[in-house]
Design an enzyme around this catalytic site. Structure first.
Site, PDB file in Angstrom:
ATOM      1  N   ARG A 285      33.748  41.480  58.000  1.00  0.00           N
ATOM      2  CA  ARG A 285      32.698  42.423  58.402  1.00  0.00           C
ATOM      3  C   ARG A 285      31.495  42.279  57.487  1.00  0.00           C
ATOM      4  O   ARG A 285      31.602  41.721  56.387  1.00  0.00           O
ATOM      5  CB  ARG A 285      33.224  43.863  58.389  1.00  0.00           C
ATOM      6  CG  ARG A 285      33.745  44.343  57.050  1.00  0.00           C
ATOM      7  CD  ARG A 285      34.479  45.651  57.171  1.00  0.00           C
ATOM      8  NE  ARG A 285      35.799  45.492  57.765  1.00  0.00           N
ATOM      9  CZ  ARG A 285      36.903  45.165  57.080  1.00  0.00           C
ATOM     10  NH1 ARG A 285      36.836  44.947  55.779  1.00  0.00           N
ATOM     11  NH2 ARG A 285      38.068  45.010  57.674  1.00  0.00           N
TER      12      ARG A 285
ATOM     13  N   VAL B 151      36.214  35.652  34.233  1.00  0.00           N
ATOM     14  CA  VAL B 151      36.546  36.286  32.950  1.00  0.00           C
ATOM     15  C   VAL B 151      35.362  37.095  32.437  1.00  0.00           C
ATOM     16  O   VAL B 151      34.262  36.564  32.256  1.00  0.00           O
ATOM     17  CB  VAL B 151      36.941  35.222  31.887  1.00  0.00           C
ATOM     18  CG1 VAL B 151      37.335  35.911  30.582  1.00  0.00           C
ATOM     19  CG2 VAL B 151      38.081  34.350  32.393  1.00  0.00           C
TER      20      VAL B 151
ATOM     21  N   GLU C 191      40.628  46.418  40.603  1.00  0.00           N
ATOM     22  CA  GLU C 191      41.154  45.446  41.563  1.00  0.00           C
ATOM     23  C   GLU C 191      41.624  46.186  42.815  1.00  0.00           C
ATOM     24  O   GLU C 191      41.839  47.400  42.781  1.00  0.00           O
ATOM     25  CB  GLU C 191      42.345  44.702  40.941  1.00  0.00           C
ATOM     26  CG  GLU C 191      41.999  43.894  39.705  1.00  0.00           C
ATOM     27  CD  GLU C 191      40.934  42.851  39.983  1.00  0.00           C
ATOM     28  OE1 GLU C 191      41.163  41.949  40.780  1.00  0.00           O
ATOM     29  OE2 GLU C 191      39.846  42.955  39.391  1.00  0.00           O
TER      30      GLU C 191
ATOM     31  N   LYS D 297      42.959  36.706  32.611  1.00  0.00           N
ATOM     32  CA  LYS D 297      41.739  36.261  31.912  1.00  0.00           C
ATOM     33  C   LYS D 297      42.099  35.644  30.557  1.00  0.00           C
ATOM     34  O   LYS D 297      41.518  34.630  30.139  1.00  0.00           O
ATOM     35  CB  LYS D 297      40.788  37.444  31.734  1.00  0.00           C
ATOM     36  CG  LYS D 297      40.283  38.012  33.065  1.00  0.00           C
ATOM     37  CD  LYS D 297      39.641  39.378  32.880  1.00  0.00           C
ATOM     38  CE  LYS D 297      39.162  39.962  34.205  1.00  0.00           C
ATOM     39  NZ  LYS D 297      38.791  41.374  34.111  1.00  0.00           N
TER      40      LYS D 297
ATOM     41  N   GLY E 252      31.747  44.836  38.167  1.00  0.00           N
ATOM     42  CA  GLY E 252      30.620  45.378  38.924  1.00  0.00           C
ATOM     43  C   GLY E 252      29.918  44.290  39.716  1.00  0.00           C
ATOM     44  O   GLY E 252      30.062  43.092  39.428  1.00  0.00           O
TER      45      GLY E 252
HETATM   46  N1  HSE Z   1      39.118  44.827  37.728  1.00  0.00           N
HETATM   47  C1  HSE Z   1      38.427  44.019  36.804  1.00  0.00           C
HETATM   48  C2  HSE Z   1      38.072  44.845  35.574  1.00  0.00           C
HETATM   49  C3  HSE Z   1      37.187  43.469  37.440  1.00  0.00           C
HETATM   50  O1  HSE Z   1      38.174  46.083  35.640  1.00  0.00           O
HETATM   51  O2  HSE Z   1      37.732  44.288  34.542  1.00  0.00           O
HETATM   52  C4  HSE Z   1      36.561  42.356  36.680  1.00  0.00           C
HETATM   53  O3  HSE Z   1      37.400  41.260  36.552  1.00  0.00           O
END
Ligand code: HSE
Length: 440
Positions: free
Chosen positions: A51, A135, A193, A208, A305
């Site tokens: 979408r 990362v 996430e 990461k 973000g």
């Molecule tokens: N969910 C991840 C965080 C987003 O809060 O860092 C960025 O990788």
């Protein structure tokens, strides 16, 4: 003035969520800078998404609901994978590589889990996989570690690399807010996430960390050996006592080179409140990297973000665009050294990791209790660095007892904690957290 014919670089963008929308916006709003820096006309020619996203204007760009149509599109030079997850994303990236397309991804889980295989495939096809956005969001830590610090033997790195967890810990400490309430806000802000247990359970930071450690130590990605704990058991009392002792609780990803192997661990950690990294708040991330030549260095910025993460995605697009005609062997290797020169290294199990400890227990308010605990610790070769004992609340016979110890092996601490918990003067389980001084 003679006008130069710019090379056309055609982008296929898969995923139009938070980061996808940010990528469209940056490519539109910063076109002059992107053109000047890449020396190319960069444009999105095909979007794969179920979408539209009202946060961006896709205009007349072709949109397919089938992401694989983008990977198969002959009018796409670089595929941007922003769908997340490790199932469809894995197949999509493999298809794009097979079709000879370069890939940019923000998908840390994909790289941590399948990176070794994907880098090998990409190498055989002579294409790049770029993953700066995977990362620490907008912080160019991959480039810093892989290129800026290339002269160094990296000794250790420690980072706040999950924005959601840091946002929650900051709000709990500063405003006394409840965990679930802050997590919901982090989700609404697009930080978390799709499955936020990846954030609060430590796995997102783990993905990461695995990537950073591979680049830092020149080893293949090793997700299976990761030691990972989340922030869900942290109590408001722990936040308060840590402050009283001059520390702050942060969820840290730590990778350290030791004589016996590499430490690879994510867990809540007490760090001295006076350290710069202890003052990284909210969704901001920071990574401390200690190189043997440069000494300690610190990288700071937004860890999640829309625009911050898309900033890293577009930087990767520019990097690839400007070197499209450069043979793969002359580009920076995926993990900093060529695939065939990565060296597997032993990863220490947590039982062999040495740290200092914070212990919080509920003890009976009776003579001799403290000396018994001190004796158990002393017999294990663990000395007490600081101690807080509160008066019992009216009508209660238990007192909270908080102990900071010196450094010891985790297996020794496990044995000592089991002995202390077995005392009939101790109520319930002992809460414990690891303590790191992070001295340069
Ligand atoms: N969910 C991840 C965080 C987003 O809060 O860092 C960025 O990788």
């Amino acid at each position: 003035m003679e006008s130069r014919q710019l090379k056309q670089v055609r982008i296929g963008l898969c995923g139009l969520g938070t980061v996808g929308a940010g990528t469209v916006n940056i490519l539109q709003n910063n076109l002059a800078e992107i053109t000047a820096r890449s020396g190319c006309n960069v444009s999105i020619t095909h979007i794969g998404a179920r979408r539209e996203n009202p946060l961006c204007n896709t205009g007349s760009i072709k949109i397919s609901s089938d992401i694989f149509a983008v990977a198969d599109d002959a009018n796409v030079d670089i595929l941007i994978e922003l769908i997340g997850g490790t199932d469809a994303a894995y197949e999509l990236v493999k298809r794009a590589i097979a079709n000879g397309k370069h890939v940019v991804t923000a998908n840390k889980a994909l790289i941590a889990k399948h990176g070794n295989e994907l880098f090998a495939l990409a190498h055989t096809k002579g294409v790049t996989i770029a993953f700066e956005a995977a990362v620490a969001g907008g912080i160019p830590i991959i480039k810093a570690l892989r290129e800026g610090l290339a002269a160094n033997r990296i000794e250790w790195l420690a980072g706040i690399i999950n924005g959601t967890s840091n946002f929650i810990l900051t709000e709990m400490r500063d405003k006394g807010r409840a965990f679930d309430d802050v997590l919901q806000e982090a989700q609404a802000l697009g930080y978390a996430e799709v499955d936020p247990t990846f954030d609060v359970g430590g796995m997102d930071a783990g993905h990461k960390l695995v990537i950073l450690a591979s680049i830092a130590f020149g080893m293949p990605l090793n997700l299976d050996a990761l030691n990972c704990e989340g922030i869900t058991d942290i109590q408001p009392d722990d936040v308060r006592y840590a402050e009283e002792l001059g520390y702050r609780i942060k969820s840290l990803g730590i990778a350290r080179r030791t004589a016996n192997g590499i430490e690879l661990r994510v867990h809540p950690t007490l760090i001295p409140a006076k350290r710069l990294i202890a003052n990284v708040h909210g969704v901001m991330n920071a990574i401390l990297v200690k190189g043997n030549a440069v000494g300690p260095t610190l990288y700071y910025g937004p860890g999640a973000g829309s625009l911050p993460t898309a900033s890293s995605v577009v930087a990767d697009i520019i990097d690839i665009a400007r070197s499209l005609d450069v043979p793969l062997a002359q580009r920076v290797p995926y993990l900093g050294v060529p695939n065939d020169q990565l060296k597997a290294q032993p990863i220490l199990p947590m039982s062999e990791v040495e740290t200092a400890y914070y212990l919080r227990m509920s003890a009976h308010d009776k003579p001799g209790v403290l000396s018994k605990i001190a004796q158990i610790l002393s017999d294990a070769g663990i000395s007490i660095e600081a101690l807080i004992q509160k008066e019992p609340q009216e009508g209660h016979h238990q007192v909270p007892l908080i102990i900071l110890t010196n450094r010891t092996l985790e297996k020794k601490m496990n044995a000592a904690v089991a002995q202390i918990e077995a005392l009939n003067t101790i109520e319930g389980k002992i809460s414990r957290m690891r303590v790191e001084s992070l001295e340069g």
